[in-house]
Design a protein around this motif. Structure first.
Motif, PDB file in Angstrom:
ATOM      1  N   GLN A  33     167.365 -11.666  34.111  1.00 50.86           N
ATOM      2  CA  GLN A  33     166.009 -11.561  34.619  1.00 50.86           C
ATOM      3  C   GLN A  33     165.126 -12.577  33.897  1.00 50.86           C
ATOM      4  O   GLN A  33     165.411 -12.963  32.766  1.00 50.86           O
ATOM      5  N   TYR A  35     160.983 -13.336  32.876  1.00 53.39           N
ATOM      6  CA  TYR A  35     159.654 -12.760  32.715  1.00 53.39           C
ATOM      7  C   TYR A  35     158.683 -13.848  32.274  1.00 53.39           C
ATOM      8  O   TYR A  35     159.067 -14.798  31.594  1.00 53.39           O
ATOM      9  N   GLN A  37     154.910 -14.265  30.276  1.00 56.25           N
ATOM     10  CA  GLN A  37     153.876 -13.618  29.488  1.00 56.25           C
ATOM     11  C   GLN A  37     152.713 -14.589  29.306  1.00 56.25           C
ATOM     12  O   GLN A  37     152.848 -15.617  28.645  1.00 56.25           O
ATOM     13  N   GLY A  40     147.977 -13.606  25.365  1.00 58.31           N
ATOM     14  CA  GLY A  40     147.244 -12.356  25.187  1.00 58.31           C
ATOM     15  C   GLY A  40     147.706 -11.233  26.097  1.00 58.31           C
ATOM     16  O   GLY A  40     147.181 -10.123  26.008  1.00 58.31           O
ATOM     17  N   GLY A  41     148.675 -11.510  26.948  1.00 56.51           N
ATOM     18  CA  GLY A  41     149.132 -10.497  27.893  1.00 56.51           C
ATOM     19  C   GLY A  41     150.496  -9.942  27.549  1.00 56.51           C
ATOM     20  O   GLY A  41     151.016 -10.161  26.457  1.00 56.51           O
ATOM     21  N   HIS A  42     151.081  -9.234  28.497  1.00 62.06           N
ATOM     22  CA  HIS A  42     152.393  -8.656  28.303  1.00 62.06           C
ATOM     23  C   HIS A  42     153.366  -9.286  29.297  1.00 62.06           C
ATOM     24  O   HIS A  42     152.952  -9.854  30.306  1.00 62.06           O
ATOM     25  N   PRO A  43     154.663  -9.234  29.015  1.00 59.19           N
ATOM     26  CA  PRO A  43     155.641  -9.828  29.929  1.00 59.19           C
ATOM     27  C   PRO A  43     155.597  -9.174  31.305  1.00 59.19           C
ATOM     28  O   PRO A  43     155.513  -7.951  31.423  1.00 59.19           O
ATOM     29  N   PHE A  45     157.620  -9.209  35.083  1.00 56.76           N
ATOM     30  CA  PHE A  45     158.860  -9.558  35.761  1.00 56.76           C
ATOM     31  C   PHE A  45     158.630 -10.646  36.811  1.00 56.76           C
ATOM     32  O   PHE A  45     157.676 -10.580  37.601  1.00 56.76           O
ATOM     33  N   PHE A  88     160.400 -15.803  29.313  1.00 57.76           N
ATOM     34  CA  PHE A  88     161.552 -15.163  28.675  1.00 57.76           C
ATOM     35  C   PHE A  88     162.658 -14.933  29.699  1.00 57.76           C
ATOM     36  O   PHE A  88     162.382 -14.524  30.830  1.00 57.76           O
ATOM     37  N   PHE A 103     166.724 -10.015  25.181  1.00 58.61           N
ATOM     38  CA  PHE A 103     165.773 -11.061  25.517  1.00 58.61           C
ATOM     39  C   PHE A 103     166.056 -12.316  24.698  1.00 58.61           C
ATOM     40  O   PHE A 103     166.427 -12.246  23.526  1.00 58.61           O
ATOM     41  N   GLY A 104     165.835 -13.454  25.334  1.00 58.55           N
ATOM     42  CA  GLY A 104     165.846 -14.707  24.611  1.00 58.55           C
ATOM     43  C   GLY A 104     164.556 -14.856  23.812  1.00 58.55           C
ATOM     44  O   GLY A 104     163.645 -14.045  23.934  1.00 58.55           O
ATOM     45  N   GLY A 105     164.503 -15.910  22.980  1.00 56.80           N
ATOM     46  CA  GLY A 105     163.337 -16.113  22.136  1.00 56.80           C
ATOM     47  C   GLY A 105     162.106 -16.600  22.881  1.00 56.80           C
ATOM     48  O   GLY A 105     161.007 -16.613  22.331  1.00 56.80           O
ATOM     49  N   GLY A 106     162.278 -17.019  24.122  1.00 54.62           N
ATOM     50  CA  GLY A 106     161.155 -17.462  24.929  1.00 54.62           C
ATOM     51  C   GLY A 106     160.886 -18.955  24.818  1.00 54.62           C
ATOM     52  O   GLY A 106     161.205 -19.589  23.799  1.00 54.62           O
TER      53      GLY A 106
ATOM     54  N   GLY B  40     158.758 -16.840  17.839  1.00 56.67           N
ATOM     55  CA  GLY B  40     160.048 -17.496  17.706  1.00 56.67           C
ATOM     56  C   GLY B  40     161.247 -16.565  17.798  1.00 56.67           C
ATOM     57  O   GLY B  40     162.382 -17.021  17.892  1.00 56.67           O
ATOM     58  N   LEU B  41     160.997 -15.265  17.758  1.00 51.83           N
ATOM     59  CA  LEU B  41     162.108 -14.297  17.796  1.00 51.83           C
ATOM     60  C   LEU B  41     162.177 -13.561  19.126  1.00 51.83           C
ATOM     61  O   LEU B  41     163.088 -12.753  19.339  1.00 51.83           O
ATOM     62  N   GLY B  42     161.232 -13.800  20.003  1.00 46.74           N
ATOM     63  CA  GLY B  42     161.256 -13.134  21.294  1.00 46.74           C
ATOM     64  C   GLY B  42     160.995 -11.651  21.164  1.00 46.74           C
ATOM     65  O   GLY B  42     160.288 -11.188  20.262  1.00 46.74           O
ATOM     66  N   LEU B  43     161.574 -10.899  22.072  1.00 46.90           N
ATOM     67  CA  LEU B  43     161.431  -9.447  22.078  1.00 46.90           C
ATOM     68  C   LEU B  43     162.713  -8.839  21.515  1.00 46.90           C
ATOM     69  O   LEU B  43     163.800  -9.098  22.023  1.00 46.90           O
ATOM     70  N   THR B 103     163.920  -3.732  37.266  1.00 47.01           N
ATOM     71  CA  THR B 103     162.809  -4.368  36.583  1.00 47.01           C
ATOM     72  C   THR B 103     162.294  -3.511  35.443  1.00 47.01           C
ATOM     73  O   THR B 103     162.172  -2.295  35.571  1.00 47.01           O
ATOM     74  N   PHE B 106     156.221  -3.468  31.407  1.00 48.94           N
ATOM     75  CA  PHE B 106     155.720  -3.423  30.041  1.00 48.94           C
ATOM     76  C   PHE B 106     154.304  -2.892  29.974  1.00 48.94           C
ATOM     77  O   PHE B 106     153.504  -3.056  30.903  1.00 48.94           O
ATOM     78  N   GLY B 107     153.993  -2.261  28.835  1.00 54.93           N
ATOM     79  CA  GLY B 107     152.619  -1.927  28.524  1.00 54.93           C
ATOM     80  C   GLY B 107     151.886  -3.144  27.997  1.00 54.93           C
ATOM     81  O   GLY B 107     152.457  -4.233  27.877  1.00 54.93           O
TER      82      GLY B 107
END
Lengths: 113, 115
Positions: A33, A35, A37, A40-43, A45, A88, A103-106, B40-43, B103, B106-107
């Motif tokens: 998948q 995503y 972000q 200031g927001g959230h990821p 989809f 991500f 998840f990857g590091g982005g 740098g570490l992602g989620l 899917t 996220f909050g």
């Protein structure tokens, strides 16, 4: 455990140019998948890829799943300032227990106007 | 629309304090997750729960615990906060999926600073 690597970590793009971000896994994936972000927001989809070699498009965004199902890419054409954010990938391995996604590091994308 | 609500956006806590981060989702999702996000570490997955009273360790569970007494609520607990737990914490939920997955929603995230 499963590792998911994303490159590059940062991408500075001139507005109007194209760029690609890559996601690589150490194991064969059942699905992947993507995503986005915003700062200031959230990821949020974007898309899911399941089949080997699958290609999906969303306007200027093209997502591809590798033939071996170990890697994926996101290509953005004619970058706009609205593309700013961190992208991500999230991968689910065939070996993963339960419903765990890794998840990857982005890739953090900055757009120069 | 799916709504995942985290009770606190910004918290500042002292080292050694017990910290509760609360998360509620309104879509009757079975699966809930807690991640922390660092540059740098992602989620990175801390804990997840696939049903009420069920919990599984993620990749970095040390220093954390969770509680899922009701389907809609998943709480993250820092028993004794430490400065290396300063981070942004993201709660997420997902409908129980088949092999193809579903899917994750996220909050808004909770920014925790431990001083």
């Amino acid at each position: 455990g499963q590792q998911v690597m994303q490159i590059p970590q940062y991408q500075h793009v001139q507005e109007g140019e194209d760029f690609t971000t890559y996601c690589n896994s150490s194991t064969t994936l059942s699905n992947i998948q993507w995503y986005k972000q915003r700062p200031g927001g959230h990821p949020v989809f974007l898309i899911q890829l399941v089949k080997s070699g699958e290609v999906k498009k969303q306007k200027r965004l093209t997502f591809q799943f590798g033939e071996a199902k170990k890697n994926s890419s996101l290509h953005i054409t004619a970058t706009q300032t609205t593309d700013v954010g961190t992208y991500f990938c999230a991968a689910r391995s065939f070996k993963a227990a339960g419903n765990k996604l890794t998840f990857g590091g982005g890739t953090r994308v900055l757009v120069k106007p | 629309d799916v709504k995942v609500t985290q009770s606190s956006r910004y918290l500042v806590k002292r080292t050694g304090e017990k910290v509760f981060l609360e998360c509620v989702q309104d879509m009757d999702h079975e699966n809930m997750f807690w991640y922390r996000q660092d540059p740098g570490l992602g989620l990175r997955l801390i804990y997840f729960s696939y049903d009420v009273k069920m919990k599984e360790k993620g990749d970095i569970p040390e220093g954390y615990s969770v509680s899922r007494e009701k389907k809609e609520r998943f709480s993250l607990i820092l028993e004794s906060a430490s400065t290396n737990q300063t981070s942004m914490y993201l709660c997420a939920s997902r409908l129980q999926g088949a092999n193809s997955g579903n899917t994750i929603y996220f909050g808004e995230g909770s920014w925790l600073t431990v001083v």
